[in-house]
Enzyme design. Sequence first.
Site, PDB file in Angstrom:
ATOM      1  N   CYS A   1       0.806  -1.225   0.000  1.00  0.00           N
ATOM      2  CA  CYS A   1       0.000   0.000   0.000  1.00  0.00           C
ATOM      3  C   CYS A   1       0.837   1.272   0.000  1.00  0.00           C
ATOM      4  CB  CYS A   1      -0.927   0.003   1.216  1.00  0.00           C
ATOM      5  SG  CYS A   1      -2.086  -1.393   1.254  1.00  0.00           S
TER       6      CYS A   1
ATOM      7  N   HIS B   1      12.462   1.207   5.451  1.00  0.00           N
ATOM      8  CA  HIS B   1      12.269  -0.212   5.110  1.00  0.00           C
ATOM      9  C   HIS B   1      12.758  -1.081   6.265  1.00  0.00           C
ATOM     10  CE1 HIS B   1      11.764  -3.768   2.770  1.00  0.00           C
ATOM     11  NE2 HIS B   1      11.660  -3.134   1.620  1.00  0.00           N
TER      12      HIS B   1
ATOM     13  N   HIS C   1      -2.266  19.765   7.385  1.00  0.00           N
ATOM     14  CA  HIS C   1      -3.137  18.660   6.983  1.00  0.00           C
ATOM     15  C   HIS C   1      -2.367  17.340   7.042  1.00  0.00           C
ATOM     16  CE1 HIS C   1      -5.847  21.777   5.552  1.00  0.00           C
ATOM     17  NE2 HIS C   1      -4.866  22.269   4.828  1.00  0.00           N
TER      18      HIS C   1
ATOM     19  N   HIS D   1      -2.687   6.818   5.578  1.00  0.00           N
ATOM     20  CA  HIS D   1      -3.190   5.698   4.778  1.00  0.00           C
ATOM     21  C   HIS D   1      -4.399   5.046   5.448  1.00  0.00           C
ATOM     22  CE1 HIS D   1      -3.566   2.029   2.612  1.00  0.00           C
ATOM     23  NE2 HIS D   1      -3.054   1.284   3.565  1.00  0.00           N
TER      24      HIS D   1
ATOM     25  N   HIS E   1     -14.469   5.167   5.255  1.00  0.00           N
ATOM     26  CA  HIS E   1     -15.908   4.926   5.318  1.00  0.00           C
ATOM     27  C   HIS E   1     -16.535   4.901   3.925  1.00  0.00           C
ATOM     28  CE1 HIS E   1     -20.182   6.148   5.779  1.00  0.00           C
ATOM     29  NE2 HIS E   1     -20.131   5.395   6.857  1.00  0.00           N
TER      30      HIS E   1
ATOM     31  N   ASN F   1     -10.438   0.530   1.957  1.00  0.00           N
ATOM     32  CA  ASN F   1      -8.982   0.575   1.765  1.00  0.00           C
ATOM     33  C   ASN F   1      -8.691   0.387   0.279  1.00  0.00           C
ATOM     34  OD1 ASN F   1      -6.234   0.221   1.659  1.00  0.00           O
ATOM     35  ND2 ASN F   1      -6.132  -1.335   3.253  1.00  0.00           N
TER      36      ASN F   1
END
Length: 496
Positions: free
Chosen positions: A224, A303, A387, A391, A420, A424
């Site tokens: 993702c 990572h 802001h 994810h 919502h 995802n």
Amino acid sequence: MPEPVPNFSNSVKLKYVKLGYQYLVNNFLTFLLVPIMAGLSMEVIKVGPEEILSIWNSLNFDLVQILCSSFLIIFVATVYFMSKPRSIYLVDYSCYKAPVTCRVPFSTFMEHSRLILKDNPKSVEFQMRILERSGLGEETCLPPSTHYIPPQPTMESARQEAEVVIFTVIDDLMKKTGLKPKDIDILIVNCSLFSPTPSLSAMVVNKYKLRSNIKSYNLSGMGCSAGLISIDLARDLLQVVPNSCALVVSTEIITPNYYQGAERAMLLPNCLFRMGGAAILLSNKRKDSYRAKYRLMHVVRTHKGADDKAFRCVFQQEDPQGKVGINLSKDLMVIAGEALKSNITTIGPLVLPASEQLLFLFTLIGRKIFNPKWKAYIPDFKQAFEHFCIHAGGRAVIDELQKNLQLSAEHVEASRMTLHKFGNTSSSSLWYEMNYIEAKGRMKKGDRVWQIAFGSGFKCNSAVWKCNRTIKKPTDGPWADCIDRYPVFIPEIVKL
């Protein structure tokens, strides 16, 4: 009896003390230089024009000195401007909105689960409990192939989903920006779990008849967070290819990855992942700086793949019956927290004001020298960003980051509402969140945006954007027809 000593914390507004400290430290150079410049100006005024003229006449210059000085100034200026990184601009972006025929309400999802898993009622009950607590709404979408009973995850249907999502967002982006296929110099497509031959990037080249010398890349298997990896790759390429445009496409194809087994850890993605995609246009052209929405400030990648637990916490594998799915480990949130700590340790010095960095440094020294039990100071990232785009991997991810970064409900509103409304959508979820903030009319010139994404491997990646101009509420996009309904109240448990 002597009068009691007043409670300092009650008699003084500590909030204003901290604000005063932040203002003093962050503007320390200004406070230092203003008196010095004022003093120098007063001295110059006292000297008078005649004395200044006499001092100038007393200086002896010859032609060689003037030429050498001019050459040195030009040389230093040339080296500075050539070594300075090129500014990377985000001209515009587009997000995919699935048709209403792809919607999967809770009742439909559970009915299909009962029919597909009729021999495993406990797995059906498990999915229902996950869905009740997921934070997803009734309007999330799945591709047509998963609406069949049983689902039909064929190569043809997967290609059809990829074509619909990718071509739709690219067409929309070209319409908004006036981009023509011949203008694209760099193409990057990321899709983690669907990697056909020819690649998805080749599919785009074929559809739009892109130039034969285009630099195209296809990223797969990176989870993702691959969207920000694509942005980082585009940034590096734009640094070495002048006067160019880069098209980045982020998506995840659901069709071939819908798990039809009964393993609980592998059923979780079925409940969370939904259709989505985004196309982003980046440019290093100076003329695009006037119309661009954002300027890329930083990209920081972390990572944790060297650790075995981190490497296997999101793992594609077969279950005992030979059915392929994604196994999500119970240690996922702990590993994500460790990756986030490493990431903010790197990004903190790049974005935090001096006041927050000093407080963090003093606390760190105090714990090392005086008392290891001192509570660690968590920098206030609200001082660095207006802001936050976290994810939308699930409610637990958003809750954990809100708690660790001490964010308000408004700061994570875009992430919760995206989860919502759309579920995802993997690497593209950050752009739905950015579009939510724009649709609410909250994005002003100079605002800073922090995008945070997590991915298999395990990775935590961040991107920092600065708003280039005040952005008007868009009349189109994924939120255009429903933004007035949001934010909505999302209960802890939705009883099904």
